[in-house]
Design a protein around this motif. Structure first.
Motif, PDB file in Angstrom:
ATOM      1  N   UNK A 205       0.817  -1.227   0.000  1.00  0.00           N
ATOM      2  CA  UNK A 205       0.000   0.000   0.000  1.00  0.00           C
ATOM      3  C   UNK A 205       0.845   1.268   0.000  1.00  0.00           C
ATOM      4  N   UNK A 206       2.042   1.201   0.618  1.00  0.00           N
ATOM      5  CA  UNK A 206       2.848   2.418   0.779  1.00  0.00           C
ATOM      6  C   UNK A 206       3.690   2.737  -0.455  1.00  0.00           C
ATOM      7  N   UNK A 207       3.692   1.875  -1.464  1.00  0.00           N
ATOM      8  CA  UNK A 207       4.541   2.178  -2.633  1.00  0.00           C
ATOM      9  C   UNK A 207       3.972   3.392  -3.378  1.00  0.00           C
ATOM     10  N   UNK A 208       4.853   4.212  -3.984  1.00  0.00           N
ATOM     11  CA  UNK A 208       4.371   5.462  -4.590  1.00  0.00           C
ATOM     12  C   UNK A 208       3.451   5.196  -5.774  1.00  0.00           C
ATOM     13  N   UNK A 209       2.407   6.020  -5.876  1.00  0.00           N
ATOM     14  CA  UNK A 209       1.457   5.854  -6.991  1.00  0.00           C
ATOM     15  C   UNK A 209       2.056   6.490  -8.238  1.00  0.00           C
ATOM     16  N   UNK A 210       1.936   5.812  -9.354  1.00  0.00           N
ATOM     17  CA  UNK A 210       2.441   6.360 -10.618  1.00  0.00           C
ATOM     18  C   UNK A 210       1.247   6.885 -11.413  1.00  0.00           C
ATOM     19  N   UNK A 211       1.210   8.165 -11.703  1.00  0.00           N
ATOM     20  CA  UNK A 211       0.105   8.797 -12.443  1.00  0.00           C
ATOM     21  C   UNK A 211      -1.247   8.239 -11.995  1.00  0.00           C
ATOM     22  N   UNK A 212      -1.624   8.473 -10.714  1.00  0.00           N
ATOM     23  CA  UNK A 212      -2.841   7.840 -10.183  1.00  0.00           C
ATOM     24  C   UNK A 212      -4.122   8.218 -10.911  1.00  0.00           C
ATOM     25  N   UNK A 213      -4.142   9.356 -11.609  1.00  0.00           N
ATOM     26  CA  UNK A 213      -5.359   9.726 -12.357  1.00  0.00           C
ATOM     27  C   UNK A 213      -5.294   9.210 -13.795  1.00  0.00           C
ATOM     28  N   UNK A 214      -4.298   8.376 -14.113  1.00  0.00           N
ATOM     29  CA  UNK A 214      -4.244   7.717 -15.413  1.00  0.00           C
ATOM     30  C   UNK A 214      -3.781   8.627 -16.544  1.00  0.00           C
ATOM     31  N   UNK A 215      -3.976   8.141 -17.763  1.00  0.00           N
ATOM     32  CA  UNK A 215      -3.559   8.945 -18.917  1.00  0.00           C
ATOM     33  C   UNK A 215      -4.723   9.205 -19.863  1.00  0.00           C
ATOM     34  N   UNK A 216      -4.610  10.301 -20.608  1.00  0.00           N
ATOM     35  CA  UNK A 216      -5.658  10.685 -21.554  1.00  0.00           C
ATOM     36  C   UNK A 216      -5.000  11.152 -22.849  1.00  0.00           C
ATOM     37  N   UNK A 217      -5.818  11.440 -23.855  1.00  0.00           N
ATOM     38  CA  UNK A 217      -5.288  11.978 -25.098  1.00  0.00           C
ATOM     39  C   UNK A 217      -6.327  12.873 -25.750  1.00  0.00           C
ATOM     40  N   UNK A 218      -5.915  13.562 -26.780  1.00  0.00           N
ATOM     41  CA  UNK A 218      -6.833  14.434 -27.504  1.00  0.00           C
ATOM     42  C   UNK A 218      -6.784  14.120 -29.000  1.00  0.00           C
ATOM     43  N   UNK A 219      -7.951  14.124 -29.633  1.00  0.00           N
ATOM     44  CA  UNK A 219      -8.049  13.927 -31.084  1.00  0.00           C
ATOM     45  C   UNK A 219      -8.712  15.156 -31.699  1.00  0.00           C
ATOM     46  N   UNK A 220      -8.118  15.676 -32.738  1.00  0.00           N
ATOM     47  CA  UNK A 220      -8.731  16.829 -33.421  1.00  0.00           C
ATOM     48  C   UNK A 220      -9.718  16.290 -34.459  1.00  0.00           C
ATOM     49  N   UNK A 221     -10.918  16.843 -34.455  1.00  0.00           N
ATOM     50  CA  UNK A 221     -11.991  16.348 -35.322  1.00  0.00           C
ATOM     51  C   UNK A 221     -12.269  17.357 -36.425  1.00  0.00           C
ATOM     52  N   UNK A 222     -12.193  16.906 -37.657  1.00  0.00           N
ATOM     53  CA  UNK A 222     -12.611  17.758 -38.767  1.00  0.00           C
ATOM     54  C   UNK A 222     -11.478  18.432 -39.522  1.00  0.00           C
ATOM     55  N   UNK A 223     -10.232  18.247 -39.069  1.00  0.00           N
ATOM     56  CA  UNK A 223      -9.111  18.846 -39.812  1.00  0.00           C
ATOM     57  C   UNK A 223      -8.714  17.950 -40.975  1.00  0.00           C
ATOM     58  N   UNK A 224      -9.036  16.663 -40.865  1.00  0.00           N
ATOM     59  CA  UNK A 224      -8.665  15.674 -41.883  1.00  0.00           C
ATOM     60  C   UNK A 224      -9.902  14.815 -42.183  1.00  0.00           C
ATOM     61  N   UNK A 260      -3.607  22.991 -46.858  1.00  0.00           N
ATOM     62  CA  UNK A 260      -3.735  21.583 -46.461  1.00  0.00           C
ATOM     63  C   UNK A 260      -4.940  21.383 -45.536  1.00  0.00           C
ATOM     64  N   UNK A 261      -5.510  22.482 -45.071  1.00  0.00           N
ATOM     65  CA  UNK A 261      -6.614  22.386 -44.096  1.00  0.00           C
ATOM     66  C   UNK A 261      -7.955  22.677 -44.756  1.00  0.00           C
ATOM     67  N   UNK A 262      -9.038  22.061 -44.253  1.00  0.00           N
ATOM     68  CA  UNK A 262     -10.344  22.344 -44.852  1.00  0.00           C
ATOM     69  C   UNK A 262     -10.795  23.775 -44.528  1.00  0.00           C
ATOM     70  N   UNK A 263     -11.535  24.360 -45.478  1.00  0.00           N
ATOM     71  CA  UNK A 263     -12.050  25.723 -45.245  1.00  0.00           C
ATOM     72  C   UNK A 263     -13.393  25.607 -44.533  1.00  0.00           C
ATOM     73  N   UNK A 264     -13.369  25.537 -43.215  1.00  0.00           N
ATOM     74  CA  UNK A 264     -14.610  25.397 -42.445  1.00  0.00           C
ATOM     75  C   UNK A 264     -15.127  26.777 -42.068  1.00  0.00           C
ATOM     76  N   UNK A 265     -16.471  26.913 -42.131  1.00  0.00           N
ATOM     77  CA  UNK A 265     -17.043  28.192 -41.719  1.00  0.00           C
ATOM     78  C   UNK A 265     -17.046  28.307 -40.195  1.00  0.00           C
ATOM     79  N   UNK A 266     -17.214  27.156 -39.551  1.00  0.00           N
ATOM     80  CA  UNK A 266     -17.187  27.141 -38.084  1.00  0.00           C
ATOM     81  C   UNK A 266     -16.708  25.770 -37.604  1.00  0.00           C
ATOM     82  N   UNK A 267     -16.197  25.682 -36.372  1.00  0.00           N
ATOM     83  CA  UNK A 267     -15.723  24.391 -35.866  1.00  0.00           C
ATOM     84  C   UNK A 267     -16.872  23.378 -35.813  1.00  0.00           C
ATOM     85  N   UNK A 268     -16.635  22.108 -36.148  1.00  0.00           N
ATOM     86  CA  UNK A 268     -17.714  21.105 -36.150  1.00  0.00           C
ATOM     87  C   UNK A 268     -18.104  20.667 -34.736  1.00  0.00           C
TER      88      UNK A 268
END
Ligand code: SF4
Length: 416
Positions: A205-224, A260-268
């Motif tokens: 129980x006393x061993x140090x916690x490694x990234x206790x809230x876990x890991x996440x990532x981000x994906x951009x939607x609509x650029x490709x 190289x990027x789409x011409x969007x009128x507004x973010x999707x």
């Protein structure tokens, strides 16, 4: 450039990173007042809202990702903070009650390793010299060496490597300095370290916690041009193989013209909203990607939410008798969420439920009415068909699309 100007530039540079919630809170006056830029809010595992200093170490980046406001070719003022400044600033803001934690990201200075060394120095100083025990979310830079990646989770509660674009082809097109392999390698290493730390803490129980809230990532939607099916398959694989806590979807915001990027009128934003709903169905409602999307229909419907679309495409499974259905079946009814499904199961112990009881248990009857019976009673349309139900549902207008809270609890995300 004075410190305040640098903070302004570096917090503005961090605001497009969706793996941390809203930036730019503007509480004024009194104890706990904050500056207009650089404060965002996130939710702790227990549902508590906490405020973070959301900042880049530097916005001077050697990479030139086409979609990024900090790319090397962007004509924007550049600034940087030293590890000492980040540690002192965070600690002083914390002592004054402006913030409860830090979200630290950075452009790439010289190389991924050099950037990680500086970021690690900042969080190490915070933890060891300032004895800071608040929340830290730290970005891990793709391409950094394993020894440096391993140190991140020793200081940070949450770590994240942004995948940004769903395929190698899109990365090659828009982020030529990055590769899918270079992004997945640190993610996989972090997953290993997090899992090993959890196993160890089960016995010691006393061993140090490694990234206790876990890991996440981000994906951009609509650029490709990737479809929702490709995006959801990728997210599903990340949840299963990398044990990610969250994938954040960020509607592409055109920050500068680039052919190289789409011409969007507004973010999707509506599409982003639907992806969050589909993601929620995968993680909490027992749906698989193939039930929601397929090669013939690879994009989520923008008019109806993904669970309603699934129900309309599977009308033969309805109406469902709420007095007999099990938990997993109840979760598939539009208008019944995790909370109301549990309430139905509890209430059934006391007696049979009527349609009137369902509303009192939190079921959204304007949607559920077409899909349930209670004690054999059905209040849906006489000659139900998917099209007729769609017309009825559209009569009850859906609220306008808005960005969901990114670290929300089930309650904050709403019942699906
Ligand atoms: S690596 Fe790419 S996305 Fe990250 S800060 Fe640099 S230009 Fe922006």
């Amino acid at each position: 450039m004075d410190l305040e100007q640098r903070i302004e530039i570096l917090s503005a540079g961090a605001k497009y990173d969706a793996s941390c919630a809203s930036s730019g809170s503007d509480r004024a006056g009194g104890h706990g007042a904050n500056v207009a830029s650089g404060i965002c809010h996130t939710w702790a595992a227990d549902g508590r809202c906490i405020s973070l200093l959301k900042i880049l170490m530097t916005n001077a980046c050697v990479y030139d990702c086409a979609y990024c406001v900090n790319r090397s070719s962007a004509d924007t003022p550049r600034a940087a903070l030293t590890p000492d400044e980040i540690a002192s600033l965070t600690f002083e803001f914390y002592r004054r009650n402006y913030i409860e934690g830090l979200f630290l990201s950075s452009g790439v200075v010289v190389s991924p390793d050099r950037t990680m060394e500086l970021m690690l120095e900042a969080v190490r100083k915070l933890r060891q010299e300032k004895r800071f025990t608040g929340y830290i979310h730290m970005k891990v830079i793709p391409g950094a060496s394993r020894e440096l990646i391993d140190q991140a989770g020793l200081y940070a509660d949450r770590v994240s490597v942004n995948i940004e674009l769903p395929t190698s082809g899109s990365l090659a097109l828009l982020a030529p300095g990055k590769t899918k392999e270079g992004i997945l390698r640190p993610m996989s290493r972090l997953a290993e370290k997090i899992s090993a730390s959890r196993d160890e803490r089960r016995t010691i129980k006393s061993s140090p916690a490694y990234a206790p809230a876990g890991q996440s990532t981000q994906l951009i939607v609509g650029a490709t041009p990737e479809t929702d099916l490709q995006i959801m398959r990728l997210s599903d694989a990340l949840y299963k193989k990398m044990s990610l806590k969250r994938v954040y979807y960020s509607a592409f915001v055109p920050v500068s013209p680039d052919n190289r990027l789409p011409a969007l009128l507004e973010p999707p934003l509506k599409r982003e909203h639907r992806l969050y709903q589909a993601d929620w169905l995968l993680r909490f409602y027992g749906f698989s990607v193939d039930e929601l999307l397929n090669e013939k229909c690879p994009c989520l419907d923008l008019t109806f939410d993904p669970k309603t679309m699934w129900a309309l495409n599977n009308l033969e499974k309805f109406p469902l008798e709420v007095n007999a259905a099990d938990y997993s079946e109840l979760l598939r009814v539009p208008g019944i969420g995790v909370v109301s499904a549990k309430k139905i199961l509890r209430a059934r112990r006391a007696g049979r439920l009527s349609l009137e009881d369902l509303g009192r248990l939190g079921v959204v009857m304007k949607r559920a009415v077409y899909f349930v019976t209670a004690g054999g009673k059905y209040n849906g349309l006489k000659r139900d068909s998917a099209e007729a139900i769609k017309v009825r549902l559209l009569e009850k207008k859906e609220p306008a699309a808005q960005q969901l809270p990114l670290f929300g609890t089930a309650a904050a995300q709403g019942e699906l």
